[in-house]
Design a protein around this motif. Structure first.
Motif, PDB file in Angstrom:
ATOM      1  N   ALA A 191     -10.459   6.303   7.296  1.00  0.00           N
ATOM      2  CA  ALA A 191      -9.869   5.082   6.594  1.00  0.00           C
ATOM      3  C   ALA A 191      -8.609   4.762   6.658  1.00  0.00           C
ATOM      4  N   LEU A 192      -7.804   6.158   6.708  1.00  0.00           N
ATOM      5  CA  LEU A 192      -6.190   5.719   6.929  1.00  0.00           C
ATOM      6  C   LEU A 192      -5.981   5.120   8.495  1.00  0.00           C
ATOM      7  N   ARG A 193      -6.767   5.401   9.287  1.00  0.00           N
ATOM      8  CA  ARG A 193      -6.343   5.010  10.642  1.00  0.00           C
ATOM      9  C   ARG A 193      -6.760   3.356  10.787  1.00  0.00           C
ATOM     10  N   ALA A 194      -7.831   3.357   9.801  1.00  0.00           N
ATOM     11  CA  ALA A 194      -8.194   1.776   9.843  1.00  0.00           C
ATOM     12  C   ALA A 194      -7.073   1.042   9.057  1.00  0.00           C
ATOM     13  N   ALA A 222      -6.728   5.004   0.985  1.00  0.00           N
ATOM     14  CA  ALA A 222      -5.892   4.450   2.075  1.00  0.00           C
ATOM     15  C   ALA A 222      -5.125   3.328   1.984  1.00  0.00           C
ATOM     16  N   GLU A 223      -5.771   2.407   1.246  1.00  0.00           N
ATOM     17  CA  GLU A 223      -4.648   1.158   1.004  1.00  0.00           C
ATOM     18  C   GLU A 223      -3.528   1.457   0.105  1.00  0.00           C
ATOM     19  N   TYR A 224      -3.897   2.349  -1.123  1.00  0.00           N
ATOM     20  CA  TYR A 224      -2.696   2.668  -1.836  1.00  0.00           C
ATOM     21  C   TYR A 224      -1.617   3.515  -0.979  1.00  0.00           C
ATOM     22  N   VAL A 225      -2.039   4.321   0.020  1.00  0.00           N
ATOM     23  CA  VAL A 225      -1.134   5.098   0.725  1.00  0.00           C
ATOM     24  C   VAL A 225      -0.353   4.126   1.621  1.00  0.00           C
ATOM     25  N   GLU A 268      -7.925  -4.715  -7.015  1.00  0.00           N
ATOM     26  CA  GLU A 268      -6.881  -5.089  -6.188  1.00  0.00           C
ATOM     27  C   GLU A 268      -5.875  -3.967  -6.092  1.00  0.00           C
ATOM     28  N   VAL A 269      -5.526  -3.741  -5.175  1.00  0.00           N
ATOM     29  CA  VAL A 269      -4.654  -2.512  -4.709  1.00  0.00           C
ATOM     30  C   VAL A 269      -3.124  -2.970  -5.235  1.00  0.00           C
ATOM     31  N   ALA A 270      -2.919  -2.317  -6.477  1.00  0.00           N
ATOM     32  CA  ALA A 270      -1.531  -2.536  -7.008  1.00  0.00           C
ATOM     33  C   ALA A 270      -0.516  -1.450  -7.389  1.00  0.00           C
ATOM     34  N   PRO A 271       0.242  -0.742  -6.247  1.00  0.00           N
ATOM     35  CA  PRO A 271       0.880   0.236  -6.577  1.00  0.00           C
ATOM     36  C   PRO A 271       1.711   0.087  -7.678  1.00  0.00           C
ATOM     37  N   PRO A 272       2.238   1.398  -8.554  1.00  0.00           N
ATOM     38  CA  PRO A 272       2.911   1.207  -9.651  1.00  0.00           C
ATOM     39  C   PRO A 272       4.372   1.056  -8.952  1.00  0.00           C
TER      40      PRO A 272
END
Length: 535
Positions: free
Chosen positions: A34-37, A9-12, A170-174
């Protein structure tokens, strides 16, 4: 971070996605929560097959990955068409399907489909979410989706997987851009360099495709076209990348009047293919004209030969050609205007006086639509006329499936675009066959108070196929549609509806579009004879 679903969800969320389109099922309950949160809204389509089209349209208007969810078994098989559409339409998409727990997948048969085998032929990658590697898997999936040429990726996860704890990360999108900023020159032995090839041409022509849109190449296209005084033809999914009211605009390839366009291309002595993708070709490439290939990828398709390639960012490549240009104008605006007059005459051929023709619908809706309106177009005979006749000045202003060319895209595409764009007006132009595939999604448009105009071209036929049957001397078999009162159908879902049979009635229906607070269905009863004259 919490469980695996939270990482996904955090990556999205980090990609900028505000809506995920879904049809719920047991294995994805944890992921939806998780997406809602995370502040990402899960929007339910009427079925999985329309939810994925909503996500595709979301990606079309943003250039970032659209996201859809399905459950296992029939949920996953129902999104195959939309996943394939995104891949062939060159649109970045992340599709996630639930699955039975991994420990039972090889033993249980109920609702179990091998997602790797199912999606590998129609996606750029079919992977699996695992708590131990979820971070890397999401980065890979997102990077692959946007990398040239863009397309769909599919991930599988079980309820057990989504609920499992994930390592702190740590969420780190490309990077979510496709092409690089530079270009490389590839030459066949003995071939002239690109600048010399362009200077030697007396009648060069630019053919712009979807990669030009992805690279933001509109300004560079205009600059090169005006420097050389060369006409510009565009592919359908690139409509708007070159302003269609510009004196050098020369039409849309392989839509209505296609022979006029092919004859025009045949009269050139060099085609500069600027981000043109052969996936959009309906007719085989038959030109003997030399081609200068300017694209994000090498000319690996070899649909046309090209001894000279500029590979990389399309905008950079076009600017490089413009910087190196030395010479006199190659075409006169009068030459292009004469071609446009021929194209216009061919476009209106076959009109029946006193009836509501398909081109009447397109012209009237275009005139009544507010400035900046985005159009979604379904597949059918009307698409070929919309592709040629709906004038747009901005990229991403007309959304259509023209790689896979999948029917049923128009209405869910309009909903996905409408939710994503917010205040931007959206119009859906749909045949009655395509509308039948997704009609119940009107209810979602009503509940979200989307001010869509849904215009249905009604002729009671799957016209493209019926015309081909007729050309072969066959009867109309399985191509006639049963009568449906679409206004009543819209009303049953709380949607306003109106039936029109004339230009005057259609003008009246369009008059209040800018002030609407909910969708309007317009059942346009057309005379289909113009289709036969066109195609």
């Amino acid at each position: 971070m919490g469980n695996t679903a939270a990482v996904v969800a955090e990556y999205v969320r980090a990609t900028g996605v505000r809506f995920v389109f879904a049809y719920p099922g047991d294995p994805i309950i944890e992921l939806m929560e998780a997406l809602r949160a995370a502040g990402v809204e899960v929007v339910p389509g009427s079925r999985e097959g329309t939810a994925v089209f909503m996500a595709e349209a979301q990606a079309m208007v943003t250039g970032r990955p659209g996201v859809c969810l399905s459950t296992l078994g029939p949920g996953s098989t129902s999104i195959v068409n939309g996943v394939a559409a995104a891949t062939w339409d060159r649109v970045p998409l992340l599709a996630i399907s639930g699955q039975i727990d991994a420990g039972r997948e090889d033993l249980v048969t109920h609702q179990v489909v091998d997602h790797k085998l199912l999606f590998s032929p129609v996606a750029k990658w079919a992977g699996r979410i695992d708590p131990r590697s979820v971070d890397a898997v999401l980065r890979k999936a997102l990077r692959l989706a946007v990398a040239e040429r863009p397309g769909a990726v599919h991930l599988t996860g079980s309820a057990e997987t989504f609920a499992a704890p994930a390592p702190d990360t740590e969420v780190a999108p490309p990077p979510l851009d496709g092409a690089s900023g530079g270009v490389r020159v590839h030459l066949a032995p003995g071939a002239p360099d690109p600048a010399a090839l362009l200077r030697a041409a007396r009648r060069p022509l630019l053919l712009a495709g979807a990669a030009a849109t992805r690279c933001g190449a509109s300004g560079s296209l205009i600059r090169l076209a005006e420097a050389v005084c060369a006409p510009v033809v565009v592919a359908p999914m690139a409509k708007g990348v070159f302003p269609e009211d510009h004196p050098l605009f020369a039409g849309v390839l392989d839509m209505a009047c296609n022979q006029v366009l092919w004859d025009f291309l045949a009269g050139s002595d060099l085609v500069v293919a600027a981000g043109f993708d052969p996936v959009e070709l309906i007719k085989p490439w038959s030109l003997r004209t030399p081609v200068l290939h300017v694209d994000t990828t090498p000319n690996t398709d070899q649909v046309y030969p090209s001894d000279c390639e500029l590979v990389g960012d399309v905008s950079t490549g076009l600017d490089w050609l413009a910087d190196g240009w030395r010479g006199e104008p190659r075409w006169s605006e009068a030459d292009v205007a004469a071609h446009r007059a021929r194209l216009r005459t061919a476009y209106y051929a076959g009109r029946v006086v006193g009836r509501l023709n398909p081109t009447d619908v397109i012209d009237t809706v275009r005139a009544g639509a507010p400035p900046g309106t985005v159009v979604t177009c379904d597949v059918g005979s009307h698409k070929l006329l919309v592709g040629q006749g709906w004038q747009t000045r901005e990229p991403r202003g007309v959304l259509m499936s023209n790689g896979l060319s999948s029917m049923g895209f128009g209405l869910p595409g309009a909903i996905g675009a409408g939710l994503t764009l917010g205040e931007v007006p959206v119009v859906a132009l749909i045949g009655d066959g395509g509308f039948a595939m997704a009609a119940t999604d009107l209810r979602l448009a009503v509940s979200r108070r989307l001010p869509l105009a849904v215009v249905v071209f009604c002729d009671g036929s799957l016209n493209r196929i019926e015309l081909k049957q007729r050309a072969l001397g066959y009867r109309s078999t399985a191509t006639r549609l049963d009568e449906v009162d679409q206004v009543a159908l819209a009303g049953s879902m709380g949607c306003d509806g109106v039936r029109v049979t004339s230009v005057a009635e259609l003008e009246k229906a369009m008059a209040g579009l800018a002030s609407r607070t909910g969708p309007l269905l317009i059942e346009a009863r057309i005379e289909p004879a113009q289709y036969e004259a066109q195609f």
